[in-house]
Design a protein around this motif. Structure first.
Motif, PDB file in Angstrom:
ATOM      1  N   GLY A  58      20.002 -27.034 -19.301  1.00  0.00           N
ATOM      2  CA  GLY A  58      21.430 -27.302 -19.985  1.00  0.00           C
ATOM      3  C   GLY A  58      22.056 -28.588 -20.028  1.00  0.00           C
ATOM      4  O   GLY A  58      22.547 -29.233 -20.970  1.00  0.00           O
ATOM      5  N   ASP A  59      22.032 -29.213 -18.651  1.00  0.00           N
ATOM      6  CA  ASP A  59      22.521 -30.464 -18.337  1.00  0.00           C
ATOM      7  C   ASP A  59      21.460 -31.488 -18.527  1.00  0.00           C
ATOM      8  O   ASP A  59      21.920 -32.797 -18.353  1.00  0.00           O
ATOM      9  N   HIS A  60      20.519 -31.436 -19.025  1.00  0.00           N
ATOM     10  CA  HIS A  60      19.332 -32.572 -19.453  1.00  0.00           C
ATOM     11  C   HIS A  60      19.785 -33.215 -20.832  1.00  0.00           C
ATOM     12  O   HIS A  60      20.295 -32.647 -21.731  1.00  0.00           O
ATOM     13  N   GLN A  61      19.649 -34.677 -20.655  1.00  0.00           N
ATOM     14  CA  GLN A  61      20.289 -35.572 -21.723  1.00  0.00           C
ATOM     15  C   GLN A  61      19.697 -35.132 -23.093  1.00  0.00           C
ATOM     16  O   GLN A  61      20.096 -35.236 -24.058  1.00  0.00           O
ATOM     17  N   LEU A  62      18.444 -34.810 -22.999  1.00  0.00           N
ATOM     18  CA  LEU A  62      17.770 -34.430 -24.087  1.00  0.00           C
ATOM     19  C   LEU A  62      17.951 -33.342 -24.935  1.00  0.00           C
ATOM     20  O   LEU A  62      17.646 -32.606 -26.013  1.00  0.00           O
ATOM     21  N   PHE A  63      18.752 -32.407 -24.182  1.00  0.00           N
ATOM     22  CA  PHE A  63      19.067 -30.805 -24.557  1.00  0.00           C
ATOM     23  C   PHE A  63      19.747 -30.598 -25.988  1.00  0.00           C
ATOM     24  O   PHE A  63      19.094 -29.961 -26.633  1.00  0.00           O
ATOM     25  N   PRO A  64      20.907 -31.495 -26.188  1.00  0.00           N
ATOM     26  CA  PRO A  64      21.273 -31.392 -27.617  1.00  0.00           C
ATOM     27  C   PRO A  64      20.535 -31.877 -28.707  1.00  0.00           C
ATOM     28  O   PRO A  64      20.391 -31.150 -29.663  1.00  0.00           O
ATOM     29  N   LEU A  65      19.727 -32.919 -28.381  1.00  0.00           N
ATOM     30  CA  LEU A  65      18.776 -33.539 -29.479  1.00  0.00           C
ATOM     31  C   LEU A  65      17.310 -32.144 -29.840  1.00  0.00           C
ATOM     32  O   LEU A  65      17.276 -32.179 -30.669  1.00  0.00           O
ATOM     33  N   ALA A  66      17.106 -31.725 -28.661  1.00  0.00           N
ATOM     34  CA  ALA A  66      16.309 -30.679 -28.674  1.00  0.00           C
ATOM     35  C   ALA A  66      16.628 -29.580 -29.536  1.00  0.00           C
ATOM     36  O   ALA A  66      16.100 -28.961 -30.162  1.00  0.00           O
ATOM     37  N   GLN A  67      17.897 -29.146 -29.362  1.00  0.00           N
ATOM     38  CA  GLN A  67      18.432 -28.051 -30.010  1.00  0.00           C
ATOM     39  C   GLN A  67      18.487 -28.177 -31.701  1.00  0.00           C
ATOM     40  O   GLN A  67      18.132 -27.468 -32.261  1.00  0.00           O
ATOM     41  N   GLN A  68      18.880 -29.592 -31.766  1.00  0.00           N
ATOM     42  CA  GLN A  68      18.910 -29.887 -33.318  1.00  0.00           C
ATOM     43  C   GLN A  68      17.637 -29.804 -33.844  1.00  0.00           C
ATOM     44  O   GLN A  68      17.634 -29.394 -34.917  1.00  0.00           O
ATOM     45  N   ALA A  71      16.343 -26.137 -34.455  1.00  0.00           N
ATOM     46  CA  ALA A  71      16.939 -25.779 -35.540  1.00  0.00           C
ATOM     47  C   ALA A  71      16.360 -26.116 -37.021  1.00  0.00           C
ATOM     48  O   ALA A  71      16.572 -25.443 -37.911  1.00  0.00           O
ATOM     49  N   MET A  72      15.807 -27.259 -37.027  1.00  0.00           N
ATOM     50  CA  MET A  72      15.193 -27.757 -38.254  1.00  0.00           C
ATOM     51  C   MET A  72      13.996 -27.135 -38.675  1.00  0.00           C
ATOM     52  O   MET A  72      13.575 -27.122 -39.892  1.00  0.00           O
ATOM     53  N   PHE A  73      12.962 -26.466 -37.932  1.00  0.00           N
ATOM     54  CA  PHE A  73      11.844 -25.937 -38.005  1.00  0.00           C
ATOM     55  C   PHE A  73      11.793 -25.035 -39.284  1.00  0.00           C
ATOM     56  O   PHE A  73      10.781 -25.008 -40.084  1.00  0.00           O
ATOM     57  N   PRO A  74      12.707 -24.145 -39.416  1.00  0.00           N
ATOM     58  CA  PRO A  74      12.532 -23.075 -40.495  1.00  0.00           C
ATOM     59  C   PRO A  74      12.558 -23.839 -41.925  1.00  0.00           C
ATOM     60  O   PRO A  74      11.652 -23.443 -42.738  1.00  0.00           O
ATOM     61  N   ILE A 338       5.933 -32.061 -30.189  1.00  0.00           N
ATOM     62  CA  ILE A 338       6.106 -31.244 -31.139  1.00  0.00           C
ATOM     63  C   ILE A 338       7.596 -30.677 -31.466  1.00  0.00           C
ATOM     64  O   ILE A 338       7.789 -30.843 -32.490  1.00  0.00           O
ATOM     65  N   LEU A 339       8.254 -30.582 -30.472  1.00  0.00           N
ATOM     66  CA  LEU A 339       9.553 -29.963 -30.494  1.00  0.00           C
ATOM     67  C   LEU A 339      10.429 -30.829 -31.028  1.00  0.00           C
ATOM     68  O   LEU A 339      11.233 -30.838 -32.174  1.00  0.00           O
ATOM     69  N   LEU A 340      10.202 -32.287 -30.642  1.00  0.00           N
ATOM     70  CA  LEU A 340      11.026 -33.429 -31.165  1.00  0.00           C
ATOM     71  C   LEU A 340      10.734 -34.138 -32.441  1.00  0.00           C
ATOM     72  O   LEU A 340      11.387 -34.979 -32.811  1.00  0.00           O
ATOM     73  N   SER A 341       9.746 -33.872 -32.932  1.00  0.00           N
ATOM     74  CA  SER A 341       8.983 -34.561 -34.047  1.00  0.00           C
ATOM     75  C   SER A 341       9.822 -34.664 -35.313  1.00  0.00           C
ATOM     76  O   SER A 341      10.059 -35.550 -35.903  1.00  0.00           O
ATOM     77  N   PRO A 342      10.520 -33.336 -35.644  1.00  0.00           N
ATOM     78  CA  PRO A 342      11.437 -33.420 -36.917  1.00  0.00           C
ATOM     79  C   PRO A 342      12.564 -34.393 -36.717  1.00  0.00           C
ATOM     80  O   PRO A 342      12.964 -35.224 -37.558  1.00  0.00           O
ATOM     81  N   ILE A 343      13.260 -34.314 -35.639  1.00  0.00           N
ATOM     82  CA  ILE A 343      14.344 -34.911 -35.392  1.00  0.00           C
ATOM     83  C   ILE A 343      14.166 -36.686 -35.144  1.00  0.00           C
ATOM     84  O   ILE A 343      15.016 -37.380 -35.658  1.00  0.00           O
ATOM     85  N   THR A 344      13.205 -36.939 -34.466  1.00  0.00           N
ATOM     86  CA  THR A 344      12.564 -37.992 -34.498  1.00  0.00           C
ATOM     87  C   THR A 344      12.143 -38.909 -35.910  1.00  0.00           C
ATOM     88  O   THR A 344      12.500 -40.105 -36.006  1.00  0.00           O
ATOM     89  N   GLY A 345      11.613 -38.116 -36.710  1.00  0.00           N
ATOM     90  CA  GLY A 345      11.341 -38.865 -37.810  1.00  0.00           C
ATOM     91  C   GLY A 345      12.728 -39.116 -38.676  1.00  0.00           C
ATOM     92  O   GLY A 345      12.633 -40.190 -39.289  1.00  0.00           O
TER      93      GLY A 345
END
Length: 373
Positions: A58-68, A71-74, A338-345
């Motif tokens: 939870g305290d990792h800097q990437l955590f908020p971005l990873a959550q976002q 949530a995009m995958f559906p 894989i997890l971060l591909s939608p938000i990175t795009g």
């Protein structure tokens, strides 16, 4: 094929394809240049876990971005299927993060408590309850926490779906084509010379995974991205042995459809060699069969290695090169590509439209200097 584009993306993995997809949705003319076949490296080798909570505490800097991004995958799954016809096999059956020692037990309890305090779902399970949930787990599972919102996709199908959807929207692609050099005018990169010809663009994005630093050197830039080799293997069992992915300190076991399981992964920093070695597999086999003894009866399918891009501080680079205009980077996502591909795009598409990117990921946060200064 045209010679002039709004954007050229160097790298045809899941990251480059996701960026092309987002840019094409915004009516930009895009070209992807890939030195091998599309999604033939780390993108096709990944197990496909969407481990926002299992990979990142939870305290990792990437955590908020990873959550976002999770949530995009559906929505992403629906969009990509409607355009490409490809089902990315999104499964939201959760991930079970398991402790095998008393130290791990103590640590995971604190992680689960931290994540719950942040409003995340993280159900703690005792040794007895963990085997009620997954009966095939052995006594080696001392406890753990269940993360219902983490899930999985097929990494090869996701990469293929992004690429084909981008193509449907107008993206051009050059496979088996190497970038020999970048074309510079004053202090701006305006194009690339490749083994297939010369191409020009308003914006060029390097999304070459572990090879990104080598690509950027051709533009006179240096970036701290290095390879971490990861070996995996797949087996087949007559029954669906587990319902959730099992995440361990020393590996993971990911159930796929039809009784198939992917087991991984070794970590060998600095290694571009995709050869699979018995030493690496023997450790993975021992870990997996210790956790799920019935895996000893599974049928061997195949083994492979992927080259994941890592950075010195475990954060990806997403931003513009500070010393030259017209050149941006999206690389260094390590085990979370894989997890971060939608938000990175989306972030890169926003960047190219003039919107700012969080300074956490700006590529000048560490030493990034001109090689030829």
């Amino acid at each position: 094929m045209k010679q002039h584009y709004d954007a050229i993306i160097v790298g045809g993995g899941v990251m480059g394809s996701s960026i092309a997809y987002q840019l094409s949705k915004r009516n930009m003319q895009v070209l992807i240049i890939e030195k091998d076949g599309m999604a033939k490296k780390a993108s096709s080798a990944a197990a496909g876990m969407l481990g926002a909570q299992s990979e990142l505490e939870g305290d990792h800097q990437l955590f908020p971005l990873a959550q976002q991004s999770r949530a995009m995958f559906p929505v992403v799954a629906e969009e990509l299927k409607s355009l490409s016809g490809i089902d990315i096999e999104l499964k939201q059956t959760g991930i079970l993060k398991v402790a095998q020692t008393e130290d791990e037990l103590t640590h995971l309890k604190s992680v689960a408590a931290l994540q719950r305090s942040m409003g995340q779902e993280a159900e703690w399970l005792s040794a007895e309850k963990i085997r009620m949930k997954e009966p095939e787990l052995s006594a080696a599972a001392l406890g753990g926490f269940y993360i219902p919102n983490d899930g999985q996709v097929s990494a090869p199908l996701l990469s293929k779906a992004f690429a084909q959807s981008a193509a449907v929207l107008g993206t051009d692609m050059l496979e088996y084509t190497k970038v020999d050099s970048f074309i510079r005018k004053d202090n701006r990169i305006i194009g690339v010379k490749t083994t297939a010809g010369t191409y020009y663009a308003e914006e060029i994005v390097v999304a070459g995974g572990a090879w990104s630093s080598h690509i950027l050197q051709k533009a006179g830039e240096s970036l701290d991205v290095y390879p971490v080799k990861g070996e995996c293997f797949a087996v087949q069992h007559d029954q669906q042995m587990i319902s959730s992915s099992i995440f361990l300190t020393n590996g993971y076991i990911v159930p796929k459809s039809g009784g198939r399981l992917i087991i991984g992964a070794t970590q060998k920093p600095g290694d571009f060699d995709q050869t699979v070695h018995l030493h690496g597999l023997s450790g993975l086999i021992a870990n997996a069969t210790n956790m799920i003894p019935a895996l000893k009866e599974a049928k061997w399918e195949n083994a492979w290695a992927g080259i994941r891009p890592q950075t010195g501080d475990d954060l990806p680079y997403i931003g513009r090169c500070p010393h030259v205009n017209g050149l941006s980077v999206a690389a260094g996502h390590f085990r979370n590509g894989i997890l971060l591909s939608p938000i990175t795009g989306i972030l890169v598409a926003d960047l190219l439209e003039g919107k700012p990117v969080d300074d956490t990921f700006a590529i000048d946060r560490k030493l990034l200097e001109e090689v030829n200064s």
